[in-house]
Scaffold this motif. Structure first.
Motif, mmCIF file in Angstrom:
data_model
loop_
_atom_site.group_PDB
_atom_site.id
_atom_site.type_symbol
_atom_site.label_atom_id
_atom_site.label_comp_id
_atom_site.label_asym_id
_atom_site.label_seq_id
_atom_site.Cartn_x
_atom_site.Cartn_y
_atom_site.Cartn_z
ATOM 1 N N GLU A 55 0.952 -1.293 0.015
ATOM 2 C CA GLU A 55 -0.179 0.010 -0.048
ATOM 3 C C GLU A 55 0.966 1.330 -0.099
ATOM 4 O O GLU A 55 1.787 1.259 0.611
ATOM 5 C CB GLU A 55 -1.071 -0.113 1.266
ATOM 6 C CG GLU A 55 -1.686 1.220 1.301
ATOM 7 C CD GLU A 55 -2.249 1.774 2.835
ATOM 8 O OE1 GLU A 55 -2.814 2.622 2.945
ATOM 9 O OE2 GLU A 55 -1.788 0.888 3.699
ATOM 10 N N ASN A 59 -3.640 3.518 -1.597
ATOM 11 C CA ASN A 59 -3.704 2.519 -2.927
ATOM 12 C C ASN A 59 -2.963 1.250 -2.413
ATOM 13 O O ASN A 59 -1.851 1.192 -2.080
ATOM 14 C CB ASN A 59 -2.803 3.245 -3.895
ATOM 15 C CG ASN A 59 -3.579 4.691 -4.459
ATOM 16 O OD1 ASN A 59 -4.819 4.764 -4.692
ATOM 17 N ND2 ASN A 59 -2.707 5.492 -4.868
ATOM 18 N N THR A 61 -2.058 -2.843 -3.695
ATOM 19 C CA THR A 61 -1.877 -3.699 -4.935
ATOM 20 C C THR A 61 -3.277 -4.570 -4.702
ATOM 21 O O THR A 61 -3.617 -4.719 -3.595
ATOM 22 C CB THR A 61 -0.782 -4.566 -4.927
ATOM 23 O OG1 THR A 61 -0.557 -5.120 -3.688
ATOM 24 C CG2 THR A 61 0.622 -3.584 -5.002
ATOM 25 N N LEU A 90 1.060 2.004 -7.813
ATOM 26 C CA LEU A 90 1.072 2.650 -6.433
ATOM 27 C C LEU A 90 1.725 3.879 -6.369
ATOM 28 O O LEU A 90 0.961 4.826 -6.026
ATOM 29 C CB LEU A 90 1.693 1.746 -5.362
ATOM 30 C CG LEU A 90 1.130 0.319 -5.133
ATOM 31 C CD1 LEU A 90 1.893 -0.017 -4.053
ATOM 32 C CD2 LEU A 90 -0.232 0.448 -4.655
#
Length: 128
Positions: A55, A59, A61, A90
């Motif tokens: 993260e 955001n 994965t 990211l």
């Protein structure tokens, strides 16, 4: 006995990777580039590899970023591979500069408990 540590490999990301990822999206069959997350020490074998996510600033994965995992009992480590394109994503919206360092949060499930660790990466390379 060692406390659980988490490393990311490579931890130096070339600024040109973001450009090459865009160029790579023509569906050629070359092996997918990956970023490895390496867990070492107590509990390494109690981690659910498919739970590993990175993260940055909210955001994440996704589950589909997971490529492979390998449990090495000799070295007492778990290596989880994530798709490099997804990981790079990211930071895709940032104004990246060589020399920048970013702190990413590694999320994973250890014996059913949500756990996090921080890893840092640095941006290297030359602008093309």
């Amino acid at each position: 006995s060692h406390e659980l540590t988490v490393k990311i490999k490579p931890d130096r990301w070339n600024i040109n990777w973001w450009k090459s990822e865009e160029a790579d999206n023509d569906g050629d069959e070359e092996d997918e580039e990956t970023i490895k997350v390496i867990f070492k020490g107590i509990g390494y074998n109690l981690i659910d590899p498919s739970s590993v996510q990175l993260e940055y600033a909210g955001n994440f994965t996704s589950a589909s970023s997971f490529v492979n995992s390998e449990l090495d009992e000799n070295d007492q480590e778990l290596v989880v591979e994530l798709k490099r394109a997804d990981v790079l994503n990211l930071l895709a919206d940032l104004d990246l500069k060589v020399g920048d360092t970013y702190l990413l949060i590694v999320h994973f499930t250890l014996e059913g408990t949500s756990t996090t660790r921080e890893v840092s990466i640095s941006i290297v390379g030359k602008k093309k």
